[in-house]
Design an enzyme around this catalytic site. Structure first.
Site, PDB file in Angstrom:
ATOM      1  N   ASP A 187       0.824  -1.204   0.000  1.00 18.51           N
ATOM      2  CA  ASP A 187       0.000   0.000   0.000  1.00 18.51           C
ATOM      3  C   ASP A 187       0.864   1.263   0.000  1.00 18.51           C
ATOM      4  O   ASP A 187       1.955   1.283   0.580  1.00 18.51           O
ATOM      5  CB  ASP A 187      -0.906  -0.024   1.236  1.00 18.51           C
ATOM      6  CG  ASP A 187      -2.100   0.899   1.103  1.00 18.51           C
ATOM      7  OD1 ASP A 187      -2.523   1.166  -0.040  1.00 18.51           O
ATOM      8  OD2 ASP A 187      -2.622   1.346   2.141  1.00 18.51           O
TER       9      ASP A 187
ATOM     10  N   SER B  14     -11.789   3.141   7.487  1.00 16.63           N
ATOM     11  CA  SER B  14     -12.032   2.952   8.923  1.00 16.63           C
ATOM     12  C   SER B  14     -13.048   3.967   9.429  1.00 16.63           C
ATOM     13  O   SER B  14     -12.924   5.171   9.187  1.00 16.63           O
ATOM     14  CB  SER B  14     -10.730   3.097   9.726  1.00 16.63           C
ATOM     15  OG  SER B  14      -9.921   1.950   9.582  1.00 16.63           O
TER      16      SER B  14
ATOM     17  N   HIS C 145     -10.022   4.545  -0.193  1.00 19.17           N
ATOM     18  CA  HIS C 145      -9.047   4.672   0.891  1.00 19.17           C
ATOM     19  C   HIS C 145      -9.717   5.329   2.096  1.00 19.17           C
ATOM     20  O   HIS C 145     -10.692   6.057   1.962  1.00 19.17           O
ATOM     21  CB  HIS C 145      -7.841   5.500   0.437  1.00 19.17           C
ATOM     22  CG  HIS C 145      -6.873   4.729  -0.404  1.00 19.17           C
ATOM     23  ND1 HIS C 145      -5.535   4.663  -0.124  1.00 19.17           N
ATOM     24  CD2 HIS C 145      -7.057   3.970  -1.509  1.00 19.17           C
ATOM     25  CE1 HIS C 145      -4.928   3.908  -1.025  1.00 19.17           C
ATOM     26  NE2 HIS C 145      -5.839   3.480  -1.885  1.00 19.17           N
TER      27      HIS C 145
ATOM     28  N   HIS D 295      -7.415   9.042   5.773  1.00 19.98           N
ATOM     29  CA  HIS D 295      -6.792   7.970   6.533  1.00 19.98           C
ATOM     30  C   HIS D 295      -6.934   8.255   8.033  1.00 19.98           C
ATOM     31  O   HIS D 295      -6.826   9.389   8.467  1.00 19.98           O
ATOM     32  CB  HIS D 295      -5.311   7.842   6.174  1.00 19.98           C
ATOM     33  CG  HIS D 295      -5.080   7.487   4.737  1.00 19.98           C
ATOM     34  ND1 HIS D 295      -4.370   8.305   3.879  1.00 19.98           N
ATOM     35  CD2 HIS D 295      -5.477   6.419   4.008  1.00 19.98           C
ATOM     36  CE1 HIS D 295      -4.335   7.730   2.687  1.00 19.98           C
ATOM     37  NE2 HIS D 295      -4.995   6.608   2.740  1.00 19.98           N
TER      38      HIS D 295
ATOM     39  N   THR E 155      -6.798   1.550  10.487  1.00 19.12           N
ATOM     40  CA  THR E 155      -6.764   2.115  11.834  1.00 19.12           C
ATOM     41  C   THR E 155      -7.742   1.434  12.783  1.00 19.12           C
ATOM     42  O   THR E 155      -7.405   1.124  13.927  1.00 19.12           O
ATOM     43  CB  THR E 155      -7.053   3.624  11.783  1.00 19.12           C
ATOM     44  OG1 THR E 155      -6.140   4.243  10.868  1.00 19.12           O
ATOM     45  CG2 THR E 155      -6.910   4.252  13.152  1.00 19.12           C
TER      46      THR E 155
END
Length: 289
Positions: A82, A211, A208, A180, A233
């Site tokens: 990644d 979480s 992306h 992220h 995460t």
């Protein structure tokens, strides 16, 4: 079974209108409990590692452990590198046996992103290794890549089409408002932008920053063409919090088998919830195997 290129995995998912979760794994034990969760739900799954994890554990070691773990389960498994900006690390991963790599040149101008992505495509395509690229800038922190909220930029649909035509990249991660890490508020996902991109391109898209995104938002992203959903995460936090809670509850209980088992079960529940969220439960079909 052998590790699979994520290209056909994601193409099948896109065609069948479900997603596949790509879980970041940071240790050897996490490889086993992610696959165990996927096996129990009979779901295809992608394991992915950051550059930091590759440097910590070694690309060859990761491939050997993932291959051995995958042999225990009759489910489709891909292994993805990644957010990599270093061509040499990408080469190392491909040589070691990774079945998918991401070249992240999104911080560069469009033309330079094209050149760097084509360089990886030229290396990977003949080996059947999937390549993922990014357009726009996803905010937040991913390993050593930090994009401040004010610097995050959403992908332009017409540029996505042009980028794919120029590079031949088989999977694309367009920035569409996710970030992220764990969100401080609700994510500002641009669903109209996803729909516009999906209308112009015919390859699987990647979400992306998966979480803590509400399930209904992920469902909508998947329905619009996001075939790969990245989760890191939330999984890592559940694992770590379970260990912390163990020592709060039982400060003298120092047997790793005890606290690691609790951490594993907590993380597995998160993994299962994400698999159900993207609709891939029970999607192990003969064409994969």
């Amino acid at each position: 079974m052998a590790l699979l290129s994520t290209t056909p995995m994601l193409e099948i998912a896109k065609r069948n209108k479900h997603g596949i979760v790509a879980f970041n794994v940071h240790s050897f034990d996490s490889i086993f409990w992610v696959l165990e969760a996927a096996d129990e739900l009979k779901s295809p799954v992608i394991l992915q590692t950051t550059v930091g994890t590759v440097k910590s554990l070694g690309a060859k070691n990761i491939v050997e452990v993932v291959t051995a773990a995958a042999d225990h389960y009759n489910i489709p498994v891909g292994l993805h590198l990644d957010h990599c900006t270093d061509f040499e690390v990408i080469k190392e991963a491909i040589r070691a046996g990774y079945t998918s790599v991401m070249i992240d040149a999104s911080m560069h101008p469009f033309e330079e992103n094209v050149v760097k992505t084509k360089q990886v495509i030229d290396l990977a395509k003949s080996l059947g290794v999937n390549v993922e690229a990014e357009l726009g800038k996803v905010g937040g922190v991913e390993d050593d890549i930090v994009v401040a909220e004010e610097d995050a930029q959403k992908a332009v649909p017409e540029e996505c089409k042009q980028f794919i035509e120029l590079t031949g990249v088989p999977t694309l991660a367009p920035a569409i408002g996710t970030a992220h890490g764990i969100y401080k508020g609700n994510p500002d996902i641009d669903f109209e932008r996803i729909a516009a991109i999906a209308k112009l391109v015919d390859i699987p898209l990647v979400l992306h920053g998966g979480s803590a995104v509400p399930d209904e938002d992920v469902h909508r992203c998947v329905s619009l063409g996001m075939a790969k959903v990245n989760v890191s995460t939330e999984l890592k936090n559940a694992y770590s919090e379970a260990i912390r809670q163990h020592f709060i509850d039982e400060p003298d209980s120092l047997d790793p088998r005890s606290y690691l088992q609790k951490a594993k079960e907590a993380a597995k529940e998160i993994a299962k919830s994400k698999i159900r969220m993207v609709g891939s439960e029970g999607k192990v079909i003969p064409s994969f195997l």
